[in-house]
Design a protein around this motif. Structure first.
Motif, PDB file in Angstrom:
ATOM      1  N   ARG A 450       0.823  -1.212   0.000  1.00  0.00           N
ATOM      2  CA  ARG A 450       0.000   0.000   0.000  1.00  0.00           C
ATOM      3  C   ARG A 450       0.860   1.266   0.000  1.00  0.00           C
ATOM      4  O   ARG A 450       0.322   2.369   0.056  1.00  0.00           O
ATOM      5  CB  ARG A 450      -0.976  -0.043   1.175  1.00  0.00           C
ATOM      6  CG  ARG A 450      -0.613   0.679   2.418  1.00  0.00           C
ATOM      7  CD  ARG A 450      -1.719   0.512   3.457  1.00  0.00           C
ATOM      8  NE  ARG A 450      -1.487   1.362   4.620  1.00  0.00           N
ATOM      9  CZ  ARG A 450      -2.135   1.263   5.760  1.00  0.00           C
ATOM     10  NH1 ARG A 450      -3.063   0.323   5.898  1.00  0.00           N
ATOM     11  NH2 ARG A 450      -1.885   2.063   6.765  1.00  0.00           N
ATOM     12  N   VAL A 451       2.187   1.120  -0.043  1.00  0.00           N
ATOM     13  CA  VAL A 451       3.063   2.286  -0.111  1.00  0.00           C
ATOM     14  C   VAL A 451       3.968   2.164  -1.330  1.00  0.00           C
ATOM     15  O   VAL A 451       4.238   1.065  -1.816  1.00  0.00           O
ATOM     16  CB  VAL A 451       3.923   2.424   1.166  1.00  0.00           C
ATOM     17  CG1 VAL A 451       3.047   2.626   2.386  1.00  0.00           C
ATOM     18  CG2 VAL A 451       4.829   1.213   1.361  1.00  0.00           C
ATOM     19  N   HIS A 452       4.461   3.313  -1.799  1.00  0.00           N
ATOM     20  CA  HIS A 452       5.316   3.303  -2.987  1.00  0.00           C
ATOM     21  C   HIS A 452       6.759   2.943  -2.663  1.00  0.00           C
ATOM     22  O   HIS A 452       7.489   2.492  -3.546  1.00  0.00           O
ATOM     23  CB  HIS A 452       5.264   4.689  -3.665  1.00  0.00           C
ATOM     24  CG  HIS A 452       3.946   5.005  -4.290  1.00  0.00           C
ATOM     25  ND1 HIS A 452       2.927   5.637  -3.609  1.00  0.00           N
ATOM     26  CD2 HIS A 452       3.468   4.758  -5.540  1.00  0.00           C
ATOM     27  CE1 HIS A 452       1.885   5.774  -4.410  1.00  0.00           C
ATOM     28  NE2 HIS A 452       2.187   5.250  -5.586  1.00  0.00           N
ATOM     29  N   GLU A 534       3.543  14.237   0.261  1.00  0.00           N
ATOM     30  CA  GLU A 534       2.513  13.193   0.290  1.00  0.00           C
ATOM     31  C   GLU A 534       3.127  11.801   0.394  1.00  0.00           C
ATOM     32  O   GLU A 534       2.562  10.901   1.027  1.00  0.00           O
ATOM     33  CB  GLU A 534       1.639  13.297  -0.949  1.00  0.00           C
ATOM     34  CG  GLU A 534       0.755  14.541  -0.977  1.00  0.00           C
ATOM     35  CD  GLU A 534      -0.257  14.514  -2.114  1.00  0.00           C
ATOM     36  OE1 GLU A 534      -1.218  13.723  -2.021  1.00  0.00           O
ATOM     37  OE2 GLU A 534      -0.058  15.270  -3.082  1.00  0.00           O
ATOM     38  N   GLU A 538       2.238   9.100   3.313  1.00  0.00           N
ATOM     39  CA  GLU A 538       1.801   7.731   3.039  1.00  0.00           C
ATOM     40  C   GLU A 538       2.602   6.740   3.883  1.00  0.00           C
ATOM     41  O   GLU A 538       2.042   5.823   4.499  1.00  0.00           O
ATOM     42  CB  GLU A 538       1.982   7.444   1.551  1.00  0.00           C
ATOM     43  CG  GLU A 538       1.661   6.010   1.144  1.00  0.00           C
ATOM     44  CD  GLU A 538       2.070   5.741  -0.294  1.00  0.00           C
ATOM     45  OE1 GLU A 538       1.174   5.539  -1.126  1.00  0.00           O
ATOM     46  OE2 GLU A 538       3.297   5.714  -0.561  1.00  0.00           O
ATOM     47  N   HIS A 541       1.746   7.084   7.651  1.00  0.00           N
ATOM     48  CA  HIS A 541       0.455   6.462   7.984  1.00  0.00           C
ATOM     49  C   HIS A 541       0.633   4.955   8.208  1.00  0.00           C
ATOM     50  O   HIS A 541       0.158   4.388   9.198  1.00  0.00           O
ATOM     51  CB  HIS A 541      -0.533   6.724   6.852  1.00  0.00           C
ATOM     52  CG  HIS A 541      -1.935   6.292   7.167  1.00  0.00           C
ATOM     53  ND1 HIS A 541      -2.935   6.245   6.222  1.00  0.00           N
ATOM     54  CD2 HIS A 541      -2.499   5.857   8.317  1.00  0.00           C
ATOM     55  CE1 HIS A 541      -4.047   5.841   6.785  1.00  0.00           C
ATOM     56  NE2 HIS A 541      -3.820   5.576   8.058  1.00  0.00           N
ATOM     57  N   SER A 572      -3.345  15.285   3.557  1.00  0.00           N
ATOM     58  CA  SER A 572      -3.055  15.018   2.151  1.00  0.00           C
ATOM     59  C   SER A 572      -3.637  16.103   1.256  1.00  0.00           C
ATOM     60  O   SER A 572      -3.007  16.535   0.277  1.00  0.00           O
ATOM     61  CB  SER A 572      -3.616  13.647   1.757  1.00  0.00           C
ATOM     62  OG  SER A 572      -3.340  13.352   0.411  1.00  0.00           O
ATOM     63  N   GLN A 621      -6.267  -2.616  -0.022  1.00  0.00           N
ATOM     64  CA  GLN A 621      -5.645  -1.631   0.845  1.00  0.00           C
ATOM     65  C   GLN A 621      -4.620  -2.264   1.771  1.00  0.00           C
ATOM     66  O   GLN A 621      -3.729  -1.605   2.261  1.00  0.00           O
ATOM     67  CB  GLN A 621      -6.708  -0.929   1.690  1.00  0.00           C
ATOM     68  CG  GLN A 621      -7.615  -0.028   0.862  1.00  0.00           C
ATOM     69  CD  GLN A 621      -8.654   0.612   1.730  1.00  0.00           C
ATOM     70  OE1 GLN A 621      -9.458  -0.067   2.353  1.00  0.00           O
ATOM     71  NE2 GLN A 621      -8.650   1.935   1.780  1.00  0.00           N
TER      72      GLN A 621
END
Length: 827
Positions: A450-452, A534, A538, A541, A572, A621
């Motif tokens: 769910r993260v880059h 952002e 992410e 979080h 965000s 998610q």
């Protein structure tokens, strides 16, 4: 006084002399540790031998045998005496009379006694039926009487143990596992049981029993020292408490530490944890070896190959360069050269974790002895292998423990030494600092999709609390440490800056979401400025949730998760260029208007309860694959708590009255918002509208009618809330001898430009919000909103307050309010 002097004194004076000599021995601080245990055992041996000689007379075919801990000579000050009166089945009456001559003097001195009277055949039969009895007899030691009788029993019991090992050892392993499930892991508990918890003295005894079977043996490095350390702590615990206890309670740890000459209770716990870790790891290795041997014995093809003249070679499956799987473990390939391949330790660890297999102890020892240091910065492969190891999920834990057992972790990450085995004196935390970091990485691995940048998430998870080994704010110290570590392992400047931000602000989201007004634009802007981008938001979080889940069940909930998600959404938007909207007192909803009109009409409070829920998160998610085998039924919405709306004509004492009634009904307040609604035209006055989020401590919610009835009585003064809450407070569980830290009330001047934020940190207790409400009422301020957060026994409540006209309080007046609240809590 020497042990010979003590023994002579006991022999000269009989039971009274034994008691005096025992007391003298236990009060000689210089004789602590193994020398005192040995001297106490010798003293007791001689006293019991004298009792036996006086009672046995001409009786033959009888012997007195020490078993269990006494048989091993491990007598702590309050240890039981485990004794077996062994006889050949001759004169039963004479044996019974001898038993009375032995047992009663022991009881008369107030010593705990575990005794039995058996023939050798009965002893062996009982051992065959009761594993614990068999374990005790493995340590049988002759005290008095017929030495041949004792020796023959020892020989027979040991032969039985070895012959029955394929059946008894799995039974022993199951017994250890059940005990660990019941008592927990010694290396993580704040109040550990030194004997029964996993990694404690019983596990050390079990390893001795495995060695006696000749089927497998435990790693011996450090095991004797670990056992000695736990015994020393138990000795000091017995002397400090005067009781036969194995539980190291919080209120006794400082005294035990002083008895052992240690700096403080944290030093004591760290030594206990280190000892338990050695025993636990030795147990893991030993039980794997037992399983391997038993499996090998049951494989008939091996036997056929041996009978045919061939010796089957164990299968070796390649996992990575220089790393193979063999017999359920990860080992080094024959061609591996650790001295020429500094990345090999991380490659082997990553391969083991990815395969879900244990890393062989022999492989780890070879890596520790032969692998050279990694260059600075690390090569890209080393960094990638570290990330692969951390991203492997639950199998990472056992692999990391294997690396730690041989010192490889601190060689790779020197800063790890300061957090290794470090206790966390907070009931919310279930792990030591180092294990919490690994658990956080395990949780973070579940959020990798769910993260880059999952690599940054995993490394931040591993290092987010690394500053807890240093004085001061651990987030500030951790930021400094992680900048150095990140550069050393090869991250560039941009990635290093992101990691530093994540570590510095890893508590920012959850603390802001639960303690600040999210409708206040200052709240959102402050978080946005701290996070910066952002992409970092992410990652933060995901780190926030992983950290909370790894802390313990009290640290995360659907309610906290929903607040954090709401905050992240707002931040965000700001980072994307949309400024937060200024809060406006919007028109009341139809429900609020209805309640206000009803309150005006009746002249009293009106209540409405409504459950809050949120839909479950979609599989995408969490990074989990979609379920197979048909469509799964939709999950039910998850409860977030209950919304309680109260409308009441404006009057003094509303806030404490409502808080007190909710406390009486065991409702936990999470947030509270207060606003005034004007009454219809032509009518003076206002209606207070209170919007609360509450949850039941346990059981079901009370009926709204009961809450309203008690609120009416609280407002008209016929319900003595203070007295009712005092009764509950008197029954509220507290730890004996442990005083909670004093309350602390502070202001946060920059937290809002709409109100003054007062933050309260105190010991949680029934009616805390009621007491604070009364103090705020007495201070003459208006409360716009309140945000309550409880972690374990600690409450952190934030109040947004204004003056009577709705403006922020001047600095001096805000300080007066903070001091008034603190005095109210101390009182």
């Amino acid at each position: 006084m020497t042990s010979t002097d003590v023994t002579n004194e006991a022999e000269d004076s009989g039971p009274g002399g034994y008691a005096a000599a025992r007391l003298r021995l236990l009060t000689e601080g210089a004789r602590s540790g193994p020398p005192r245990r040995a001297a106490l055992a010798a003293l007791t041996d001689d006293w019991l031998a004298g009792l036996f000689a006086a009672g046995a007379g001409a009786l033959r075919g009888v012997s007195l045998v020490a078993v269990g801990g006494y048989g091993r000579g491990e007598l702590s000050p309050r240890s039981d005496l485990d004794l077996l009166l062994l006889h050949d089945g001759g004169d039963d009456k004479a044996v019974a009379a001898l038993a009375d001559r032995l047992w009663y003097p022991v009881w008369d001195l107030g010593l705990a006694l575990d005794h039995s009277v058996r023939t050798p055949g009965e002893a062996r039969k009982t051992a065959g039926e009761d594993l614990k009895v068999h374990l005790g007899l493995l340590d049988a030691r002759h005290l008095a009487g017929d030495l041949g009788l004792t020796a023959s029993l020892r020989t027979a019991v040991l032969a039985d143990w070895r012959n029955q090992a394929p059946r008894r050892l799995p039974e022993l392993r199951e017994l250890c596992a059940e005990r660990a499930e019941r008592q927990g892991e010694l290396q993580f508990l704040l109040e550990p049981d030194l004997k029964e918890a996993r990694g404690g003295l019983r596990d050390a005894t079990a390893l001795r029993a495995v060695a006696a079977s000749w089927l497998a043996d435990a790693p011996r490095e450090g095991l004797a020292d670990a056992r000695r350390r736990l015994l020393d702590v138990r000795d000091a615990l017995h002397l400090a408490t005067g009781r036969a206890t194995d539980r190291l309670a919080l209120q006794e740890q400082d005294q035990v530490a002083a008895e052992l000459g240690l700096l403080d209770a944290d030093t004591l716990l760290r030594q206990v944890y280190e000892a338990a870790r050695v025993i636990s790891y030795a147990g893991d290795v030993t039980w794997r070896e037992v399983g391997r041997v038993l499996r090998a014995r049951s494989v008939r093809p091996r036997l056929r190959a041996l009978l045919a003249g061939g010796k089957p070679a164990p299968e070796r499956s390649p996992l990575a360069e220089g790393v193979v799987e063999q017999d359920g473990e990860v080992v080094l390939a024959r061609t591996a050269r650790p001295e020429r391949d500094p990345v090999l330790p991380l490659r082997a660890a990553a391969a083991a974790a990815q395969a879900g297999l244990p890393l062989s102890r022999y492989a780890v020892r070879r890596l520790a002895a032969g692998a050279g240091p990694l260059p600075t910065p690390w090569p890209a492969e080393a960094r990638e292998q570290l990330v692969t190891l951390l991203g492997s999920g639950r199998p990472t834990v056992q692999v990391w423990e294997a690396l730690e057992a041989e010192g490889l972790v601190t060689r790779l990450l020197p800063d790890w030494e300061r957090v290794r085995c470090r206790p966390q004196r907070n009931a919310v935390h279930v792990w030591t600092v180092d294990r919490h970091l690994i658990e956080t990485a395990v949780r973070a691995a579940g959020f990798a999709r769910r993260v880059h940048r999952p690599d940054l998430l995993l490394v931040a998870a591993l290092l987010h609390d690394i500053g807890k080994g240093w004085p001061g704010d651990h987030s500030v110290a951790g930021e400094t440490i992680v900048r150095d570590v990140a550069a050393r392992i090869g991250f560039d400047r941009a990635d290093t800056a992101v990691l530093a931000t994540l570590v510095r602000h890893h508590l920012l989201l959850v603390e802001t979401a639960t303690r600040r007004d999210l409708d206040d634009p200052v709240t959102v802007r402050t978080v946005a400025e701290a996070v910066g981008t952002e992409g970092t938001l992410e990652l933060l979080h995901a780190l926030t949730e992983a950290d909370a889940l790894a802390t313990g069940p009290a640290a995360w909930s659907s309610w906290r998760g929903s607040l954090v998600a709401d905050l992240v959404k707002r931040v965000s938007a700001v980072l994307a260029g949309d400024p937060p909207a200024e809060p406006e007192a919007g028109a009341p909803t139809a429900e609020q208007e209805r309640l206000a009109v009803e309150a005006f009409r009746t002249g009293g409070p009106v209540l409405a309860l409504r459950a809050q829920t949120e839909p479950p998160a979609a599989p995408a998610q969490t990074g989990d694959p979609a379920p197979t085998g048909g469509a799964a039924p939709p999950a039910a919405p998850e409860p977030l708590g209950v919304e309680l709306l109260i409308a009441v004509p404006d009057q003094p004492g509303v806030l404490p009255a409502v808080a007190g009634v909710l406390a009486m009904h065991r409702l936990t307040v999470r947030t509270a918002e207060l606003r005034s609604l004007p009454l219809p035209d032509g009518v003076d006055g206002t209606v207070l509208l209170l919007d609360w989020r509450v949850a039941a401590e346990y059981g079901s919610l009370p009926q709204a009618a009961r809450l309203r009835a008690d609120l009416v009585r609280a407002l008209d003064g016929t319900l003595d809330i203070a007295a009712r809450l005092a009764e509950r407070d008197a029954a509220y569980p507290r730890r004996r001898g442990v005083a909670p830290p004093p309350p602390r009330v502070t202001g946060a001047p920059a937290a809002s430009r709409l109100a003054t934020v007062i933050e309260v940190r105190a010991q949680d207790a029934p009616g805390l919000l009621y007491r604070l409400g009364r103090a705020l009422e007495a201070a003459g301020v208006r409360v716009r909103s309140a945000h309550a957060s409880t972690l374990g026994s600690n409450a952190v409540d934030a109040f947004y307050v204004t003056g009577p006209e709705g403006a922020r309080l001047p600095g001096e007046e805000a300080g007066d309010v903070a001091r008034a609240l603190e005095e109210a809590l101390r009182g």
